[in-house]
Design a protein around this motif. Structure first.
Motif, PDB file in Angstrom:
ATOM      1  N   GLU A 574      21.670 -26.687  -3.543  1.00 14.07           N
ATOM      2  CA  GLU A 574      21.980 -26.926  -2.139  1.00 14.07           C
ATOM      3  C   GLU A 574      23.445 -27.312  -1.979  1.00 14.07           C
ATOM      4  N   GLU A 575      24.017 -26.831  -0.875  1.00 17.51           N
ATOM      5  CA  GLU A 575      25.372 -27.224  -0.503  1.00 17.51           C
ATOM      6  C   GLU A 575      25.363 -27.646   0.960  1.00 17.51           C
ATOM      7  N   SER A 576      26.031 -28.728   1.292  1.00 13.74           N
ATOM      8  CA  SER A 576      26.083 -29.190   2.674  1.00 13.74           C
ATOM      9  C   SER A 576      27.325 -30.067   2.868  1.00 13.74           C
ATOM     10  N   ILE A 577      27.388 -30.724   4.037  1.00 15.19           N
ATOM     11  CA  ILE A 577      28.552 -31.540   4.391  1.00 15.19           C
ATOM     12  C   ILE A 577      28.484 -32.912   3.729  1.00 15.19           C
ATOM     13  N   ASN A 578      29.519 -33.665   3.902  1.00 15.00           N
ATOM     14  CA  ASN A 578      29.493 -35.090   3.581  1.00 15.00           C
ATOM     15  C   ASN A 578      28.842 -35.809   4.760  1.00 15.00           C
ATOM     16  N   VAL A 603      29.937 -28.736   0.312  1.00 11.51           N
ATOM     17  CA  VAL A 603      30.132 -29.009  -1.110  1.00 11.51           C
ATOM     18  C   VAL A 603      28.756 -29.099  -1.769  1.00 11.51           C
ATOM     19  N   PRO A 604      28.672 -28.935  -3.086  1.00  7.47           N
ATOM     20  CA  PRO A 604      27.371 -29.097  -3.758  1.00  7.47           C
ATOM     21  C   PRO A 604      26.737 -30.436  -3.396  1.00  7.47           C
ATOM     22  N   PHE A 605      25.490 -30.359  -3.005  1.00  8.85           N
ATOM     23  CA  PHE A 605      24.804 -31.556  -2.499  1.00  8.85           C
ATOM     24  C   PHE A 605      23.636 -31.957  -3.380  1.00  8.85           C
ATOM     25  N   ALA A 606      22.839 -30.986  -3.791  1.00  9.36           N
ATOM     26  CA  ALA A 606      21.673 -31.283  -4.625  1.00  9.36           C
ATOM     27  C   ALA A 606      21.314 -30.048  -5.431  1.00  9.36           C
ATOM     28  N   SER A 607      20.705 -30.261  -6.572  1.00 10.81           N
ATOM     29  CA  SER A 607      20.213 -29.169  -7.400  1.00 10.81           C
ATOM     30  C   SER A 607      19.020 -29.675  -8.189  1.00 10.81           C
TER      31      SER A 607
END
Length: 894
Positions: A574-578, A603-607
């Motif tokens: 997952e990629e998302s905002i700050n 930016v990369p958020f979770a994996s």
């Protein structure tokens, strides 16, 4: 004449018909109100004499009473005939054989897509004047011979089979040798030759030996008597009388101590269903709809059961709008079903039955067009691949591009589902099932509660509002590939084996989808954030078991025992905002949308790299204690392992799930039932514990007490069930509103209620179904939610009614009408019940025409064009329902 029953037509004729079907499928239809539906049926049966021996090459004809068109099928080596592709109408069935009476069934009426069973038992004709040939017993007159071999269907010779010849007072009998061969010396005459063998159906035929034709060879193929089955059609095409869903054995619904509802293909077709929601609305206690339109959301008996759908008895792997066109039926098992199906939610499970091959040759081509740019060319075709009809195939093809009532939202689906069945022997069958499904499009999102289900000082938000950005309109894609098989083997009439296996592969890609986050203080500015998501996962599922029917004293047992296995590795990014940066949220005025806001950087958020694995051992026995009383008892031992490979430890659980129930037959067709069962569901979600990765959630458990009455009266024309239940659910897992990507355990919840379902055939072409449910589901104990809070998206009262009527005479013959409606009372909009989704009622209607090869149908949904909302997640996730829409279908049967 094309002999449909025996498939004697050359293969090139069938191929030309299928090629013609494909040309018609892709013919450039204009987007007018064209629509249709399959309607043809078949008649099959067996021809025997008074001693139950089969008669080979008996002539069986079906004469249509309206058109006088005649279809012919001779009986095969097993005395069986098959008349396919018959239009729904009255038929006169005639059976005729030399020297025997001509039998007539004058009133064989085929309803829509019936499969009718008609058997004939021949007797010697009263006016039989066939010239009789004198038979001699003196040795010097035995100048002829009869010889051959007796086989089973697999081609193996049958040792010890008895061949008896009789001509007047002359009678001889021999048995086959170790290879199945036999030979007799006979004098000239007309003989009746009968072949019998232990555990096989007998057969017989006439043989005439003359002075000039002294040698006759007859190779005989016998069918196992223990595996012969007849398919009986219920009087009402909407009624299913038997199921394997509740017991994994073919059992009458009256004998299963559990509420089970089956929505068959005929009802799905009449209602123009193309989503799982459309099927589930017919089931009492099931509430379809959720907060995303592109996925299947539903609640059963007060609890969310989404993303737990089974397909052909095995756990499915995704929840993106299961394809209805490829289904034969939709089964709903209410209450815990863990004893047979393993880890499942407490409220119940939905099981989808795929279309499987048929031995007859057929092709149905249809095209559907409708509102919001809906187009759907589709084909369903099948045929036998060899002359013995032991290998037969089927394929379902569909392409569906469609728009939506929401601006900028589109979806495209490609669906291919081939299947192949091989009758390896009379007691062994293998069916291969495959599927390729690809979904692409632009995703619509829910709307804020204020302005939809709650007042907003700025006015009412239009349900057509797109909350994404047209420059990147929430693109999504999902690919689903599956392959599996169903294998069964019957050792004898008391012992059988089965195995069901499926492998599936999935890919999911979302590109900067804009999620709603919160509504601003002005009650008009919706703040959104982009998220990209990539996921690849696969599933391997297998269910292997045996069924056996021993008898101990006066008690007849029906055991089923087996082991099932499910493995699901999963990788995602997952990629998302700050989320801590307020400036990263993208504003949109929901009353005056101005698109074009630049996307915030992501930016990369979770994996994650996870693996879920289940193993279950189950045993169940249905015991017929007396003529009226039966007891069902069983249990299952589950071993579950959930691994997140970013953590050093896995989450391992085991549990025992029992079940006990009983049925009591009050009078024929009326049964009382009661049941106690428990559920166990390992949970792959994570709970927030202060660490970045969180901790595994504890398993969900539950129990149910249920009782009721089931009936099947008036020869199956009136079927209804009434049930009451009490469910208790513990360790409930729900999304954490304060920590994205985490869940919370809300403690204990309880649901109790009553349900009524009835199907009534008022006339042979007038059907009525009715479903009503009272559901009271509340939180009992929770650290954050007050006791007494209703569970989310569950109305207390829900009702559905549907009726169809088809005209049977005059120039309007084949014209029919359908009308129905459903109603739901208000329901809680979020976990804390801070707002409600208002009550709503909808009406649907249809008109259709079915005549010979042609079918036409028009369906109108939400006839009154009512504004309504189907479900919600929180105060910015309220899903609007579709306005009035119309679909029309035209189809042709080859």
């Amino acid at each position: 004449m094309l002999r449909l029953g025996n498939f004697c037509a050359p293969f090139w004729i069938l191929h030309m018909r299928i090629y013609s079907a494909l040309l018609l499928l892709f013919f450039p239809f204009y987007p007018v109100a064209l629509v249709a539906q399959p309607s043809y049926g078949s008649i099959s049966g067996r021809v025997t004499n008074l001693s139950k021996a089969v008669i080979v090459d008996a002539k069986v004809d079906a004469i249509n009473l309206g058109t006088s068109v005649r279809n012919e099928s001779p009986s095969d080596d097993f005395g069986q005939y098959y008349l396919a592709n018959l239009p729904p109408d009255g038929n006169r069935i005639e059976s005729e054989n030399t020297g025997l009476r001509k039998l007539i069934r004058p009133d064989a009426i085929l309803q829509f897509q019936d499969t009718l069973n008609v058997d004939f038992q021949e007797s010697v004709a009263a006016d039989d004047r066939v010239a009789r040939v004198e038979c001699s017993q003196t040795g010097q007159d035995r100048i002829g011979s009869l010889s051959g071999t007796v086989f089973d269907v697999s081609g193996t010779g049958i040792s010890g089979a008895s061949i008896t010849t009789s001509c007047g007072s002359v009678r001889q009998e021999v048995t086959t040798d170790s290879t199945g061969a036999y030979s007799l010396q006979l004098s000239p005459g007309k003989y009746l030759v009968r072949v019998t063998a232990n555990k096989f159906n007998p057969t017989e035929r006439e043989v005439v030996l003359t002075v000039t034709d002294r040698v006759v060879e007859w190779k005989v193929t016998l069918n196992l008597a223990t595996v012969r089955t007849s398919v009986l059609v219920a009087a009402d095409p909407y009624v299913a009388t038997n199921t394997t869903a509740g017991s994994k054995t073919d059992t009458s619904l009256l004998d299963v101590p559990q509420s089970i509802s089956i929505v068959g293909h005929e009802l799905l077709t009449d209602q123009g269903a193309y989503r799982l929601d459309d099927a589930l609305k017919n089931v009492a206690g099931v509430i379809p709809g959720g907060y995303y339109e592109a996925w299947d959301f539903y609640r059963i008996r007060g609890f969310d059961a989404s993303f737990n759908t089974f397909v052909d008895g095995l756990r499915g792997g995704n929840g993106m709008n299961e394809e209805i066109f490829g289904l034969q039926s939709v089964e709903v098992l209410k209450g815990p079903s863990s004893t047979l199906y393993g880890q499942s939610v407490l409220g119940g499970i939905v099981n989808l039955r795929s279309k499987v091959p048929r031995p007859d040759a057929f092709a149905q081509v249809q095209f559907t067009g409708g509102s919001y740019g809906f187009y759907e060319p589709a084909i369903d075709a099948g045929t036998s691949l060899n002359r013995s009809h032991t290998v037969y195939a089927r394929i379902n093809l569909l392409y569906r591009p469609t728009g939506s009532f929401v601006n900028y939202v589109t979806r495209h689906r490609v669906y291919v589902a081939p299947a192949l069945t091989w009758d390896i022997s009379p007691n062994t069958q293998l069916t291969l099932l495959a599927r390729y499904q690809q979904d692409t499009g632009h995703l619509g999102f829910p709307l804020p509660a204020q302005g939809t289900v709650l007042p907003n000082p700025n006015g009412e938000i239009p349900i057509s509002l797109f909350v994404g950005e047209p420059s990147n309109p929430n693109p999504v894609s999902e690919t689903n590939k599956q392959f599996g098989y169903q294998l069964s083997h019957q050792f004898n009439d008391s012992f059988s084996f089965y195995q069901n296996v499926r492998l599936a592969w999935y890919e999911n890609h979302w590109d900067k989808i804009l999620y709603p986050s919160f509504l601003g203080a002005d009650d008009r500015t919706l703040y959104r954030y982009p998220l990209s998501y990539q996921q690849e996962w696969s599933t391997y599922a297998a269910d292997t078991g045996v069924r056996f029917r021993p008898k101990t004293g006066r008690v007849q047992h029906n055991f089923v025992a087996g082991v099932d296995y499910h493995r699901e590795p999963n990788r995602y990014n997952e990629e998302s905002i700050n989320f801590n940066n307020p400036a990263a949220y993208m504003p949109l005025d929901v009353f005056n949308p101005v698109y074009g806001t630049p996307f915030s950087p992501i930016v990369p958020f979770a994996s994650g790299d996870t693996r879920t694995q289940y193993v279950g051992l189950y045993l169940q026995d249905r015991m017929q204690l007396t003529e009226r009383l039966s007891l069902t008892a069983g249990g299952r031992l589950d071993f579950a392992s959930n691994r997140d490979f970013s953590q050093p430890d896995g989450n391992d659980n085991k549990a025992f799930s029992p079940r006990v129930g009983g049925n009591y037959l009050l009078i024929p067709g009326v049964t009382l039932f009661a049941d106690y069962s428990r559920s166990f569901l390992p949970q792959t979600g994570m709970v927030y514990d202060g660490s970045p990765s969180g901790a595994f959630a504890s398993p969900e458990t539950g129990e149910q007490w249920e009782g009721g009455v089931k009936t099947s009266l008036l020869s199956g024309r009136m079927v209804y069930s009434v049930s009451v239940y009490r469910l208790t659910r513990s360790n409930v897992l729900t999304p954490d509103p304060n920590h994205p990507n985490f869940d919370v355990l809300t403690g204990k919840q309880r649901s109790k209620g009553a349900e009524l379902e009835t199907t009534f055939q008022l006339h042979k072409t007038w059907n009525l179904i009715l479903a009503y449910a009272f559901t009271e589901a509340n939180v009992v104990a929770d650290n954050a939610i007050p006791a007494g809070t209703p569970t989310q998206n569950v109305p207390k009262n829900s009702m559905n009614v549907w009726s169809t009527y088809e005209l049977q005479g005059g120039w309007l013959k084949g014209v029919g009408f359908g009308f129905g409606g459903r109603y739901y009372t208000d329901q809680s909009g979020d976990l804390l019940d801070t707002f409600s989704i208002p009550a709503y009622g909808l009406m649907d209607a249809s008109i259709f025409y079915r005549r010979k090869h042609l079918g036409w149908q028009a369906n109108a949904y939400n006839l009154a064009d009512k504004r309504y909302f189907t479900g919600s997640y929180n105060n910015v996730y309220v899903q609007p329902g579709s306005p009035r829409s119309i679909h029309t279908t035209i189809s042709w049967i080859f």
